[in-house]
Scaffold this motif. Structure first.
Motif, mmCIF file in Angstrom:
data_model
loop_
_atom_site.group_PDB
_atom_site.id
_atom_site.type_symbol
_atom_site.label_atom_id
_atom_site.label_comp_id
_atom_site.label_asym_id
_atom_site.label_seq_id
_atom_site.Cartn_x
_atom_site.Cartn_y
_atom_site.Cartn_z
ATOM 1 N N ARG A 289 0.817 -1.219 0.000
ATOM 2 C CA ARG A 289 0.000 0.000 0.000
ATOM 3 C C ARG A 289 0.847 1.264 0.000
ATOM 4 O O ARG A 289 0.305 2.377 0.086
ATOM 5 C CB ARG A 289 -0.939 -0.021 1.210
ATOM 6 C CG ARG A 289 -2.002 -1.113 1.100
ATOM 7 C CD ARG A 289 -2.739 -1.363 2.384
ATOM 8 N NE ARG A 289 -3.769 -2.388 2.199
ATOM 9 C CZ ARG A 289 -4.388 -3.030 3.182
ATOM 10 N NH1 ARG A 289 -4.066 -2.764 4.446
ATOM 11 N NH2 ARG A 289 -5.319 -3.932 2.915
ATOM 12 N N LEU A 290 2.157 1.104 -0.098
ATOM 13 C CA LEU A 290 3.056 2.249 -0.097
ATOM 14 C C LEU A 290 3.462 2.618 -1.521
ATOM 15 O O LEU A 290 3.585 1.746 -2.394
ATOM 16 C CB LEU A 290 4.315 1.930 0.720
ATOM 17 C CG LEU A 290 4.117 1.745 2.223
ATOM 18 C CD1 LEU A 290 5.432 1.307 2.869
ATOM 19 C CD2 LEU A 290 3.604 3.027 2.864
ATOM 20 N N PRO A 291 3.727 3.908 -1.781
ATOM 21 C CA PRO A 291 4.127 4.356 -3.121
ATOM 22 C C PRO A 291 5.611 4.124 -3.390
ATOM 23 O O PRO A 291 6.384 5.055 -3.634
ATOM 24 C CB PRO A 291 3.791 5.846 -3.084
ATOM 25 C CG PRO A 291 4.011 6.234 -1.653
ATOM 26 C CD PRO A 291 3.556 5.043 -0.839
ATOM 27 N N VAL A 292 6.036 2.844 -3.342
ATOM 28 C CA VAL A 292 7.436 2.497 -3.585
ATOM 29 C C VAL A 292 7.587 1.965 -5.007
ATOM 30 O O VAL A 292 6.610 1.660 -5.692
ATOM 31 C CB VAL A 292 7.949 1.464 -2.562
ATOM 32 C CG1 VAL A 292 7.950 2.058 -1.167
ATOM 33 C CG2 VAL A 292 7.109 0.194 -2.610
ATOM 34 N N SER A 293 8.840 1.813 -5.432
ATOM 35 C CA SER A 293 9.123 1.379 -6.797
ATOM 36 C C SER A 293 8.889 -0.112 -7.007
ATOM 37 O O SER A 293 8.394 -0.529 -8.066
ATOM 38 C CB SER A 293 10.578 1.719 -7.141
ATOM 39 O OG SER A 293 10.945 1.191 -8.393
ATOM 40 N N TYR A 294 9.234 -0.917 -6.012
ATOM 41 C CA TYR A 294 9.263 -2.375 -6.219
ATOM 42 C C TYR A 294 9.057 -3.075 -4.896
ATOM 43 O O TYR A 294 9.630 -2.679 -3.865
ATOM 44 C CB TYR A 294 10.619 -2.762 -6.817
ATOM 45 C CG TYR A 294 10.910 -4.238 -6.937
ATOM 46 C CD1 TYR A 294 10.649 -4.925 -8.124
ATOM 47 C CD2 TYR A 294 11.475 -4.948 -5.879
ATOM 48 C CE1 TYR A 294 10.937 -6.290 -8.246
ATOM 49 C CE2 TYR A 294 11.755 -6.305 -5.997
ATOM 50 C CZ TYR A 294 11.481 -6.964 -7.174
ATOM 51 O OH TYR A 294 11.769 -8.304 -7.293
ATOM 52 N N ALA A 313 -6.886 -12.482 3.267
ATOM 53 C CA ALA A 313 -7.641 -12.631 4.510
ATOM 54 C C ALA A 313 -7.529 -11.403 5.404
ATOM 55 O O ALA A 313 -8.431 -11.138 6.217
ATOM 56 C CB ALA A 313 -7.173 -13.874 5.265
ATOM 57 N N VAL A 314 -6.438 -10.633 5.272
ATOM 58 C CA VAL A 314 -6.281 -9.430 6.090
ATOM 59 C C VAL A 314 -6.684 -8.164 5.328
ATOM 60 O O VAL A 314 -6.424 -7.050 5.790
ATOM 61 C CB VAL A 314 -4.838 -9.298 6.630
ATOM 62 C CG1 VAL A 314 -4.509 -10.454 7.552
ATOM 63 C CG2 VAL A 314 -3.822 -9.197 5.484
ATOM 64 N N GLY A 315 -7.290 -8.360 4.148
ATOM 65 C CA GLY A 315 -7.855 -7.218 3.440
ATOM 66 C C GLY A 315 -7.071 -6.671 2.279
ATOM 67 O O GLY A 315 -7.452 -5.644 1.701
ATOM 68 N N VAL A 316 -5.979 -7.314 1.894
ATOM 69 C CA VAL A 316 -5.210 -6.852 0.732
ATOM 70 C C VAL A 316 -6.024 -7.143 -0.528
ATOM 71 O O VAL A 316 -6.503 -8.264 -0.732
ATOM 72 C CB VAL A 316 -3.839 -7.538 0.670
ATOM 73 C CG1 VAL A 316 -3.082 -7.125 -0.587
ATOM 74 C CG2 VAL A 316 -3.021 -7.199 1.913
ATOM 75 N N THR A 317 -6.165 -6.145 -1.388
ATOM 76 C CA THR A 317 -6.986 -6.285 -2.580
ATOM 77 C C THR A 317 -6.204 -6.955 -3.707
ATOM 78 O O THR A 317 -4.966 -7.046 -3.674
ATOM 79 C CB THR A 317 -7.479 -4.917 -3.071
ATOM 80 O OG1 THR A 317 -6.347 -4.155 -3.543
ATOM 81 C CG2 THR A 317 -8.167 -4.152 -1.953
ATOM 82 N N GLU A 318 -6.931 -7.381 -4.743
ATOM 83 C CA GLU A 318 -6.281 -7.995 -5.901
ATOM 84 C C GLU A 318 -5.387 -6.989 -6.620
ATOM 85 O O GLU A 318 -4.322 -7.348 -7.143
ATOM 86 C CB GLU A 318 -7.337 -8.555 -6.863
ATOM 87 C CG GLU A 318 -8.159 -9.692 -6.292
ATOM 88 C CD GLU A 318 -7.292 -10.874 -5.870
ATOM 89 O OE1 GLU A 318 -6.340 -11.221 -6.596
ATOM 90 O OE2 GLU A 318 -7.558 -11.445 -4.790
ATOM 91 N N LEU A 319 -5.814 -5.737 -6.655
ATOM 92 C CA LEU A 319 -4.995 -4.699 -7.286
ATOM 93 C C LEU A 319 -3.692 -4.508 -6.536
ATOM 94 O O LEU A 319 -2.619 -4.348 -7.148
ATOM 95 C CB LEU A 319 -5.777 -3.385 -7.343
ATOM 96 C CG LEU A 319 -5.132 -2.237 -8.132
ATOM 97 C CD1 LEU A 319 -4.942 -2.634 -9.591
ATOM 98 C CD2 LEU A 319 -5.985 -0.972 -8.033
ATOM 99 N N GLU A 320 -3.758 -4.548 -5.217
ATOM 100 C CA GLU A 320 -2.541 -4.431 -4.411
ATOM 101 C C GLU A 320 -1.661 -5.663 -4.576
ATOM 102 O O GLU A 320 -0.430 -5.541 -4.693
ATOM 103 C CB GLU A 320 -2.924 -4.222 -2.942
ATOM 104 C CG GLU A 320 -3.552 -2.856 -2.679
ATOM 105 C CD GLU A 320 -4.237 -2.761 -1.330
ATOM 106 O OE1 GLU A 320 -4.507 -1.626 -0.889
ATOM 107 O OE2 GLU A 320 -4.520 -3.816 -0.712
#
Length: 383
Positions: A289-294, A313-320
């Motif tokens: 969820r951070l604006p990092v490069s990689y 399960a902890v809420g991370v989305t498919e886009l993430e």
């Protein structure tokens, strides 16, 4: 020019006169990008490169001539179909070279000196020079600071200096070196002028999570690529200077807690080698969820699938999740820590530069990609 700032800063401190040749335009395939430089002093010593060897001899002579007559010139070098061994770029491209003498009597030598000192110290600064315009304006430097203030000028109207400084500040914020055109028809600056903006920013960060043997090899690869490398692990017995002598920083802390507290930016690279769900999941939940490069994570394909389920399960989305490079690295058939570090480093470069990761043999993709993510003027690389 700023890619050889440390050595040029020493030359200035020693009172040497020199001429610096800088790549200011590229058309087609070329081994070096705008900002790459070669410098020659009065004694004939040379540092840097503008073409990887194709036109170095001719540019060396241009530098010597500029030192003698004190005139800034722009020249172009390209491939000759009639004579592939003539002075030119046998890779097929055309490069524009700006040659500027930095003699003791050069009125802008103090500006050059300040810019080189800032870059050599790892401070954020940008240098602007006119590369296509009236001959009397070519090569004059303007040093722009992160707050938008500037030293020196381009030799034209004050509005030109303010416009150039604003453009340079924007590129400095992104850590970019490149070309800008200002003063097009209708602008308050008058005729169109081509500028080269060279940005010098502190080295980008690579944070390696997991103090394992693979991490030690990756630290060396990261340093080779010009990163400021931090190793983070919650286990003090493993996170030691003795095990990671090449690291810039070693942190004993829970990875997700350290990532929450440390400074990152759009150039930061995060490599998760912890290989343990109790570390991986809270760390990646935050990292993705951070604006990092990689963001890359080590593990087998089975580990990758199980880890993805835990992250969902902890809420991370498919886009993430789509941002995650896992299993980490390119398919090189790597087995040893050093080979694995190479595969990870290769993936980071490919991701940063827009490369495909496929073999160049038989491929029809560009060797030198123009697209890519912002990088420091001090660590730009070729293919």
């Amino acid at each position: 020019m700023l890619d050889i700032a440390e050595e040029l800063h020493r030359w200035v401190g020693q009172g040497r006169e020199f001429a610096v040749a800088t790549v200011v335009a590229v058309d087609g395939s070329a081994p070096r990008q705008p900002g790459a430089a070669l410098a020659v002093d009065r004694d004939g010593n040379a540092i840097g490169s503008v073409s990887g060897g194709c036109v170095e001899g001719a540019v060396y002579e241009l530098c010597q001539r500029a030192l003698d007559d004190g005139i800034t010139v722009r020249e172009e070098f390209g491939y000759s179909d009639e004579d592939a061994f003539a002075v030119g770029l046998t890779c097929g491209g055309i490069i524009g070279i700006l040659v500027t003498p930095v003699r003791a009597d050069h009125p802008a030598r103090p500006v050059f000196a300040a810019a080189l000192a800032a870059a050599a110290a790892g401070q954020a600064a940008a240098v602007v020079r006119i590369t296509d315009g009236p001959a009397e304006l070519l090569g004059r430097p303007q040093l722009v600071h992160p707050d938008g203030s500037f030293e020196g000028g381009l030799g034209g109207h004050p509005e030109l200096d303010r416009t150039a400084a604003a453009e340079a500040r924007a590129m400095l914020d992104a850590g970019r070196t490149g070309l800008v055109t200002i003063g097009a028809e209708g602008s308050r600056c008058g005729r169109a002028l081509a500028l080269l903006v060279e940005s010098s920013v502190p080295p980008p960060r690579m944070i390696v999570f997991g103090a394992i043997d693979f991490a030690a090899a990756l630290v060396k690869a990261g340093k080779f690529l010009g990163y400021h490398v931090t190793v983070c692990d919650a286990r003090p017995v493993f996170a030691t200077a003795a095990r990671f002598p090449d690291a810039d920083e070693i942190v004993v802390d829970w990875p997700h807690r350290y990532l929450a507290a440390t400074a990152i930016d759009a150039r930061t690279v995060l490599c998760v080698l912890t290989h343990d769900a109790k570390f991986d999941v809270p760390l990646l939940e935050r990292a993705l969820r951070l604006p990092v490069s990689y963001v890359g994570a080590m593990g087998s394909r089975r580990t990758h699938l199980e880890r993805n389920d835990r992250l969902r399960a902890v809420g991370v989305t498919e886009l993430e999740l789509a941002r995650l490079h896992s299993p980490i690295g390119l398919d090189l058939g790597a087995r040893t820590p050093e080979e694995t570090a190479l595969s990870i480093a290769a993936e980071i470069v490919a991701d940063r530069r827009g490369g495909s990761g496929v073999p160049l043999t038989g491929a029809h993709t560009p060797i030198h990609h123009e697209a890519g993510r912002p990088v420091t003027g001090r660590i730009s690389s070729g293919a």
